[in-house]
Design a protein around this motif. Structure first.
Motif, mmCIF file in Angstrom:
data_model
loop_
_atom_site.group_PDB
_atom_site.id
_atom_site.type_symbol
_atom_site.label_atom_id
_atom_site.label_comp_id
_atom_site.label_asym_id
_atom_site.label_seq_id
_atom_site.Cartn_x
_atom_site.Cartn_y
_atom_site.Cartn_z
ATOM 1 N N TYR A 262 -14.496 7.922 -1.319
ATOM 2 C CA TYR A 262 -14.079 9.130 -0.603
ATOM 3 C C TYR A 262 -13.868 8.886 0.901
ATOM 4 O O TYR A 262 -13.475 9.807 1.620
ATOM 5 N N ALA A 263 -14.141 7.665 1.360
ATOM 6 C CA ALA A 263 -14.012 7.369 2.793
ATOM 7 C C ALA A 263 -12.550 7.359 3.209
ATOM 8 O O ALA A 263 -11.714 6.693 2.587
ATOM 9 N N VAL A 264 -12.244 8.101 4.257
ATOM 10 C CA VAL A 264 -10.879 8.151 4.789
ATOM 11 C C VAL A 264 -10.622 6.883 5.589
ATOM 12 O O VAL A 264 -11.455 6.470 6.408
ATOM 13 N N LEU A 265 -9.479 6.271 5.356
ATOM 14 C CA LEU A 265 -9.121 5.065 6.096
ATOM 15 C C LEU A 265 -8.528 5.439 7.450
ATOM 16 O O LEU A 265 -7.835 6.449 7.583
ATOM 17 N N GLY A 266 -8.798 4.599 8.445
ATOM 18 C CA GLY A 266 -8.204 4.771 9.761
ATOM 19 C C GLY A 266 -6.952 3.924 9.891
ATOM 20 O O GLY A 266 -6.880 2.814 9.342
ATOM 21 N N TYR A 267 -5.968 4.433 10.597
ATOM 22 C CA TYR A 267 -4.683 3.746 10.697
ATOM 23 C C TYR A 267 -4.230 3.609 12.143
ATOM 24 O O TYR A 267 -4.471 4.472 12.991
ATOM 25 N N GLY A 268 -3.561 2.487 12.404
ATOM 26 C CA GLY A 268 -2.839 2.291 13.642
ATOM 27 C C GLY A 268 -1.361 2.198 13.340
ATOM 28 O O GLY A 268 -0.934 2.420 12.203
ATOM 29 N N ARG A 269 -0.562 1.866 14.358
ATOM 30 C CA ARG A 269 0.881 1.756 14.168
ATOM 31 C C ARG A 269 1.325 0.317 14.411
ATOM 32 O O ARG A 269 0.932 -0.307 15.397
ATOM 33 N N GLU A 270 2.125 -0.210 13.499
ATOM 34 C CA GLU A 270 2.726 -1.541 13.645
ATOM 35 C C GLU A 270 4.181 -1.465 13.240
ATOM 36 O O GLU A 270 4.493 -1.081 12.110
ATOM 37 N N ASN A 271 5.054 -1.795 14.186
ATOM 38 C CA ASN A 271 6.495 -1.784 13.902
ATOM 39 C C ASN A 271 6.959 -0.453 13.332
ATOM 40 O O ASN A 271 7.768 -0.392 12.386
ATOM 41 N N GLY A 272 6.404 0.637 13.880
ATOM 42 C CA GLY A 272 6.812 1.969 13.465
ATOM 43 C C GLY A 272 6.206 2.436 12.160
ATOM 44 O O GLY A 272 6.579 3.499 11.655
ATOM 45 N N GLN A 273 5.288 1.649 11.596
ATOM 46 C CA GLN A 273 4.663 2.008 10.330
ATOM 47 C C GLN A 273 3.152 2.103 10.492
ATOM 48 O O GLN A 273 2.565 1.490 11.383
ATOM 49 N N PHE A 274 2.504 2.894 9.620
ATOM 50 C CA PHE A 274 1.050 2.962 9.619
ATOM 51 C C PHE A 274 0.478 1.673 9.035
ATOM 52 O O PHE A 274 0.999 1.143 8.036
#
Length: 654
Positions: A262-274
């Motif tokens: 149930y843990a939500v993943l954290g995201y960054g941006r790379e080349n316009g994508q998550f």
């Protein structure tokens, strides 16, 4: 100030930095200079002027619309909201995805968002449980409760639990190399061992002024552990989560296997994508920020705090304890929002709000309670420009349902220009380091206040914000309601600045030796002198080759010192831009190597000072060339003093 564990730790410190660098545009829309001072007519919004919060159909449509726009505009992969009123959940809804790769939607009942410093509210609630049981005294020396370590008696006044809960214990800030970890293999970590190993200096008497402290919150968690005889994680689970039926909540790191799906993943941006990013862990500082919780479970927690400590059949705290916890416990100025026992106060559209936020590199969270209206709001985002989104969302919600009361025009108190001038100057956050390498990272974290006529301003040009006096040491935004207050000493000298929108992050006068406006010009001039020494050495090679051996040695030493100084300066400001997660999680080999540079520079500086004496004693070259050589010596001294002052001389880690 990460300040990383909280939105008033990370986001607010970043806001302060941006205010100092780019002006006050971040503080709100620009107000024309000619605008009059506006003040609320009443402390609460007039009834009937806002939309009906109990109309859940319209409420859901409004929040859906807000979130839909934010997710696209701010590039946010996942978000969640829960809203309670009068002991009931009005809305709990998820947006976007908790796992983009699997296409898993955010579920408000089960999706675990990292809440960072909002975790502190669990720690403070646990403290208050022990207070009402008679096991803790808010005003007793914390050393009477600590079994595995002791706080040094730096000042006659002891540190108390009240000081920890109001961030007035007087600790400096720290964290470089140890505040977090990204390696789950290093967990679990002992709270006691961590706090004993990384104890910050006490830099001001307790009770004097707020300085937001993750260490203080972690210390409170250790006291909960040692007084109760139960491990911190287990205490929070047994005495907060279980009574409140918070089944999707944990302060354990990593998230337990049973909750991992149930843990939500954290995201960054790379080349316009998550792109997924590894989570950060608090380790031994977990009472300050290790929580992962679902929105519905946070709704239960908010209801308990709004309903005199009760949720369903569980009594989390006694009504009197809740009242004490939510009451002002430290006030910079009685006319401005206070710091309660663990909650900080805000004023939004004239309403008294008690709050706590949290942020790390991947998540941003806000929790707001409006006791007078029996309303609680929790919102959390998993990436993108979520700090901006959270502030926008909360203000929009209040504007729709509790709009600001009608403003009346007032002129403000008339203060002579001379008396207003005393408030002008540079201010730095009380939350900063004094004794370790961490100090350097607050070099640019200053806010400049200027005075013109009987107005104060923050920022300049199109981003300038004006404040007019409305009382002794108190100013209000021209055309708005934001306020800032000052403290003065017995002689009338200004010592502290408090801006209500930055609660609980006051500032204090920046001494000359800490001011960037002193160091940046000096460093700039020094860099020019170093460049002239190097270019002179390059263009005068034949002349230098023909010089006597002693003079040749002096010129070569000047060029070597100048070249090393320029390399050290460039490396120093590369260090300042080090990735935040890297900086707080480990001491990199490159940082160790870099710190050799100031030591070598110091040796070269001593050598060139000695050589400079010989240059004059033996009348090397022309007088003008000797003067230039002396200026290069002074430039090396300036850079060496800078590195020493900002704790970059040696390996000064916390």
């Amino acid at each position: 100030m990460p300040s990383f564990r909280s939105k008033r730790s990370s986001k607010i410190v970043v806001l302060g930095l941006l205010v100092a660098v780019v002006g006050a545009g971040l503080l709100g829309s620009r107000t024309p200079v000619s605008a009059e001072l506006a003040a609320p007519v009443s402390a609460a919004a007039p009834e009937g002027t806002g939309a009906d919060l109990d109309d859940t159909v319209q409420l859901t449509a409004f929040i859906d619309g807000m979130m839909s726009g934010q997710m696209d505009h701010y590039m946010i992969p996942g978000a969640v909201v829960s809203l309670v009123k009068d002991g009931k959940v009005l809305l709990a809804k998820g947006y976007g995805h908790s796992n983009l790769e699997k296409g898993t939607p955010v579920d408000p009942e089960t999706s675990l968002f990292r809440i960072a410093s909002t975790t502190k509210l669990f720690t403070w609630t646990a403290v208050m449980q022990l207070v009402e049981q008679g096991k803790l005294d808010l005003d007793a020396d914390v050393n009477t409760y600590l079994q595995t370590m002791q706080i040094p008696k730096t000042y006659p006044q002891p540190v108390t639990m009240r000081h920890l809960m109001t961030h007035t214990a007087g600790f400096e800030e720290g964290g470089v190399g140890y505040q977090i970890t990204t390696d789950p293999e290093k967990l679990p970590v002992s709270i006691a061992d961590t706090l004993a190993k990384h104890m910050p200096a006490r830099v001001r008497p307790p009770g004097e002024m707020m300085a937001y402290s993750n260490y203080g919150a972690a210390l409170a968690g250790l006291i909960v552990e040692e007084v109760s005889g139960i491990a911190y994680n287990d205490y929070i689970e047994r005495y907060i989560f279980e009574p409140l039926d918070m089944k999707y909540a944990t302060v354990q790191e990593p998230v337990p296997a049973s909750l991992q799906p149930y843990a939500v993943l954290g995201y960054g941006r790379e080349n316009g994508q998550f792109a997924t990013r590894p989570p950060t862990f608090e380790g031994g500082f977990r009472p300050a920020g290790s929580g992962s919780v679902s929105a519905m479970d946070m709704a239960h927690f908010m209801i308990a705090h709004l309903q005199d400590g009760r949720y369903a059949d569980a009594q989390l705290l006694r009504p009197a304890t809740v009242k004490l916890m939510h009451a002002p416990a430290f006030q910079f100025d009685k006319r401005m929002p206070a710091m309660d026992l663990g909650f900080y106060e805000l004023k939004i559209n004239g309403l008294r709000v008690i709050s706590h936020g949290g942020a790390d590199e991947l998540f941003n969270t806000e929790l707001y309670l409006v006791p007078g209206q029996q309303i609680g709001l929790f919102v959390s985002y998993s990436g993108g420009e979520s700090g901006t989104a959270a502030a926008e969302f909360v203000q929009a919600l209040f504007d729709r349902y509790y709009p600001a009361p009608e403003l009346k025009r007032v002129s403000g108190s008339v203060e002579p220009s001379a008396s207003v001038q005393k408030y002008a100057g540079s201010y730095q956050f009380t939350r900063r380091n004094h004794t370790k390498i961490d100090k350097f990272f607050s070099f640019l974290a200053q806010i400049n206040i200027t005075a013109a006529g009987n107005r104060l301003s923050v920022g300049s040009g199109a981003e300038q914000q004006l404040y007019a006096p409305i009382g002794p040491d108190l100013f209000q935004e021209v055309g708005g309601t934001r306020q800032m207050g000052f403290r003065t000493d017995a002689s009338g000298k200004v010592t502290y600045l408090f801006m209500d929108m930055l609660n609980p992050m006051p500032l204090e006068r920046t001494p000359l030796w800490d001011q960037s406006k002193l160091w940046l010009p000096l460093l700039g001039v020094s860099a020019v002198l170093f460049i002239t020494a190097l270019t002179g050495f390059a263009y005068r090679r034949r002349e230098i080759q023909a010089m006597p051996k002693a003079q040749k040695r002096a010129v070569r030493l000047s060029a070597l010192t100048a070249g090393w100084a320029l390399l050290t300066s460039a490396a120093t400001f590369m260090v300042m831009n080090m990735d935040l997660v890297v900086r707080l999680s480990r001491i990199t080999p490159s940082l160790y190597v870099y710190l050799l540079s100031p030591i070598i520079l110091m040796g070269l500086t001593v050598a060139i000072i000695v050589q400079g004496v010989w240059v004059w004693k033996n009348s090397y070259w022309t007088v003008l060339k000797r003067i230039h050589y002396t200026f290069v010596v002074l430039a090396a001294v300036v850079l060496s003093v800078f590195l020493y002052h900002w704790n970059l001389l040696g390996w000064q880690f916390g």
